[in-house]
Scaffold this motif. Structure first.
Motif, PDB file in Angstrom:
ATOM      1  N   VAL A  37      21.746   2.716  11.461  1.00  0.00           N
ATOM      2  CA  VAL A  37      21.541   2.330  10.055  1.00  0.00           C
ATOM      3  C   VAL A  37      20.567   1.346   9.785  1.00  0.00           C
ATOM      4  O   VAL A  37      19.792   1.363   8.785  1.00  0.00           O
ATOM      5  CB  VAL A  37      22.921   1.613   9.663  1.00  0.00           C
ATOM      6  N   MET A  38      20.354   0.204  10.761  1.00  0.00           N
ATOM      7  CA  MET A  38      19.299  -0.661  10.663  1.00  0.00           C
ATOM      8  C   MET A  38      17.701   0.033  10.906  1.00  0.00           C
ATOM      9  O   MET A  38      16.706  -0.087   9.960  1.00  0.00           O
ATOM     10  CB  MET A  38      19.204  -1.433  11.921  1.00  0.00           C
ATOM     11  N   LEU A  39      17.663   1.358  11.498  1.00  0.00           N
ATOM     12  CA  LEU A  39      16.484   1.941  11.565  1.00  0.00           C
ATOM     13  C   LEU A  39      16.105   2.647  10.289  1.00  0.00           C
ATOM     14  O   LEU A  39      14.961   2.738   9.872  1.00  0.00           O
ATOM     15  CB  LEU A  39      16.571   3.100  12.845  1.00  0.00           C
ATOM     16  N   PHE A  40      17.246   3.083   9.731  1.00  0.00           N
ATOM     17  CA  PHE A  40      17.071   3.995   8.452  1.00  0.00           C
ATOM     18  C   PHE A  40      16.737   2.876   7.353  1.00  0.00           C
ATOM     19  O   PHE A  40      15.902   3.306   6.428  1.00  0.00           O
ATOM     20  CB  PHE A  40      18.356   4.765   8.165  1.00  0.00           C
ATOM     21  N   VAL A  41      17.256   1.646   7.584  1.00  0.00           N
ATOM     22  CA  VAL A  41      16.912   0.490   6.432  1.00  0.00           C
ATOM     23  C   VAL A  41      15.530   0.358   6.468  1.00  0.00           C
ATOM     24  O   VAL A  41      14.639   0.204   5.524  1.00  0.00           O
ATOM     25  CB  VAL A  41      17.660  -0.750   6.609  1.00  0.00           C
ATOM     26  N   PHE A  42      14.798   0.133   7.781  1.00  0.00           N
ATOM     27  CA  PHE A  42      13.670  -0.218   7.870  1.00  0.00           C
ATOM     28  C   PHE A  42      12.601   1.292   7.367  1.00  0.00           C
ATOM     29  O   PHE A  42      11.484   0.816   7.027  1.00  0.00           O
ATOM     30  CB  PHE A  42      13.235  -0.788   9.354  1.00  0.00           C
ATOM     31  N   VAL A  43      13.040   2.376   7.656  1.00  0.00           N
ATOM     32  CA  VAL A  43      12.338   3.555   7.317  1.00  0.00           C
ATOM     33  C   VAL A  43      12.333   3.630   5.946  1.00  0.00           C
ATOM     34  O   VAL A  43      11.307   3.875   5.160  1.00  0.00           O
ATOM     35  CB  VAL A  43      12.925   4.827   7.898  1.00  0.00           C
ATOM     36  N   GLY A  44      13.338   3.408   5.308  1.00  0.00           N
ATOM     37  CA  GLY A  44      13.519   3.248   3.740  1.00  0.00           C
ATOM     38  C   GLY A  44      12.460   2.009   3.029  1.00  0.00           C
ATOM     39  O   GLY A  44      11.730   2.343   2.314  1.00  0.00           O
ATOM     40  N   LEU A  45      12.503   0.898   3.737  1.00  0.00           N
ATOM     41  CA  LEU A  45      11.421   0.074   3.283  1.00  0.00           C
ATOM     42  C   LEU A  45      10.244   0.622   3.487  1.00  0.00           C
ATOM     43  O   LEU A  45       9.401   0.234   2.602  1.00  0.00           O
ATOM     44  CB  LEU A  45      11.695  -1.236   4.143  1.00  0.00           C
ATOM     45  N   LEU A  46       9.801   0.907   4.640  1.00  0.00           N
ATOM     46  CA  LEU A  46       8.455   1.761   4.768  1.00  0.00           C
ATOM     47  C   LEU A  46       8.123   2.635   3.791  1.00  0.00           C
ATOM     48  O   LEU A  46       7.063   2.518   3.110  1.00  0.00           O
ATOM     49  CB  LEU A  46       8.543   2.338   6.252  1.00  0.00           C
ATOM     50  N   VAL A  47       8.881   3.299   3.404  1.00  0.00           N
ATOM     51  CA  VAL A  47       8.707   4.421   2.457  1.00  0.00           C
ATOM     52  C   VAL A  47       8.548   3.742   1.110  1.00  0.00           C
ATOM     53  O   VAL A  47       7.407   4.297   0.350  1.00  0.00           O
ATOM     54  CB  VAL A  47      10.012   5.655   2.344  1.00  0.00           C
ATOM     55  N   PHE A  48       9.202   2.838   0.892  1.00  0.00           N
ATOM     56  CA  PHE A  48       9.268   2.100  -0.597  1.00  0.00           C
ATOM     57  C   PHE A  48       7.907   1.691  -0.625  1.00  0.00           C
ATOM     58  O   PHE A  48       7.226   1.661  -1.788  1.00  0.00           O
ATOM     59  CB  PHE A  48      10.280   1.120  -0.754  1.00  0.00           C
ATOM     60  N   HIS A  49       7.601   0.734   0.360  1.00  0.00           N
ATOM     61  CA  HIS A  49       6.293  -0.167   0.199  1.00  0.00           C
ATOM     62  C   HIS A  49       5.142   0.895   0.192  1.00  0.00           C
ATOM     63  O   HIS A  49       4.139   0.649  -0.512  1.00  0.00           O
ATOM     64  CB  HIS A  49       6.244  -0.806   1.361  1.00  0.00           C
ATOM     65  N   THR A  50       5.079   1.825   0.936  1.00  0.00           N
ATOM     66  CA  THR A  50       3.977   2.978   0.830  1.00  0.00           C
ATOM     67  C   THR A  50       4.021   3.480  -0.509  1.00  0.00           C
ATOM     68  O   THR A  50       2.666   3.624  -0.841  1.00  0.00           O
ATOM     69  CB  THR A  50       4.291   4.208   2.163  1.00  0.00           C
ATOM     70  N   ILE A  51       5.031   3.900  -0.984  1.00  0.00           N
ATOM     71  CA  ILE A  51       4.840   4.581  -2.349  1.00  0.00           C
ATOM     72  C   ILE A  51       4.483   3.465  -3.275  1.00  0.00           C
ATOM     73  O   ILE A  51       3.416   4.012  -4.286  1.00  0.00           O
ATOM     74  CB  ILE A  51       6.242   5.212  -2.803  1.00  0.00           C
ATOM     75  N   TYR A  52       4.771   2.414  -3.228  1.00  0.00           N
ATOM     76  CA  TYR A  52       4.449   1.499  -4.085  1.00  0.00           C
ATOM     77  C   TYR A  52       2.996   1.164  -3.924  1.00  0.00           C
ATOM     78  O   TYR A  52       2.183   0.860  -4.915  1.00  0.00           O
ATOM     79  CB  TYR A  52       5.103   0.011  -3.682  1.00  0.00           C
ATOM     80  N   PHE A  53       2.497   1.199  -2.550  1.00  0.00           N
ATOM     81  CA  PHE A  53       0.977   0.983  -2.337  1.00  0.00           C
ATOM     82  C   PHE A  53       0.007   2.116  -3.114  1.00  0.00           C
ATOM     83  O   PHE A  53      -0.871   2.083  -3.346  1.00  0.00           O
ATOM     84  CB  PHE A  53       0.685   0.772  -0.774  1.00  0.00           C
ATOM     85  N   ILE A  54       0.826   3.263  -2.777  1.00  0.00           N
ATOM     86  CA  ILE A  54      -0.078   4.485  -3.312  1.00  0.00           C
ATOM     87  C   ILE A  54      -0.110   4.556  -5.013  1.00  0.00           C
ATOM     88  O   ILE A  54      -1.072   5.039  -5.466  1.00  0.00           O
ATOM     89  CB  ILE A  54       0.578   5.960  -2.694  1.00  0.00           C
ATOM     90  N   THR A  55       1.074   4.293  -5.577  1.00  0.00           N
ATOM     91  CA  THR A  55       1.156   4.792  -6.910  1.00  0.00           C
ATOM     92  C   THR A  55       0.747   3.489  -7.888  1.00  0.00           C
ATOM     93  O   THR A  55       0.424   3.918  -9.089  1.00  0.00           O
ATOM     94  CB  THR A  55       2.733   4.860  -7.082  1.00  0.00           C
ATOM     95  N   VAL A  56       0.849   2.162  -7.474  1.00  0.00           N
ATOM     96  CA  VAL A  56       0.326   1.300  -8.364  1.00  0.00           C
ATOM     97  C   VAL A  56      -1.142   0.860  -8.545  1.00  0.00           C
ATOM     98  O   VAL A  56      -1.528   0.511  -7.358  1.00  0.00           O
ATOM     99  CB  VAL A  56       1.217  -0.018  -7.876  1.00  0.00           C
TER     100      VAL A  56
END
Length: 113
Positions: A37-56
């Protein structure tokens, strides 16, 4: 800027402390699902931050450097969480006397030692 930004030292310290506490909990209970679960939380954060970096568009230089710093620490936490998952999974397999397909951490310890 994302709500969880590892460019803030206090947030990074809190995340590290939570990581260590969750790892201790997983080790004591011998449940690899906790580290998964901890691993998936960090992967989710990574995906969220990357999408934020690309789209904004139209970010300031401070926001861009903060996001890059945050993404780097997301990657570090994902790597450490994966290693922790393998470690706790090995402990759980030995505790339940389950046959493991492979000894997942042997390659890691052999390279270090």
């Amino acid at each position: 800027m994302p709500m969880i930004s590892f460019s803030n030292p206090l947030v990074l310290l809190i995340a590290t402390l939570l990581f260590v506490l969750v790892l201790i909990l997983a080790k004591e209970t011998k449940k690899s699902a906790i580290t998964a679960v901890m691993l998936f939380v960090f992967v989710g954060l990574l995906v969220f931050h990357t999408i934020y970096f690309i789209t904004v568009p139209n970010r300031s230089e401070d926001v861009t450097s903060g996001l890059i710093f945050t993404i780097v620490f997301d990657l570090i936490f994902v790597f450490i969480s994966f290693i922790a998952y393998l470690w706790v999974d090995d402990i759980e397999a030995k505790e339940k006397k389950k046959k493991s397909i492979d000894n997942s951490l042997d390659w890691f310890w052999n390279k270090i030692g």
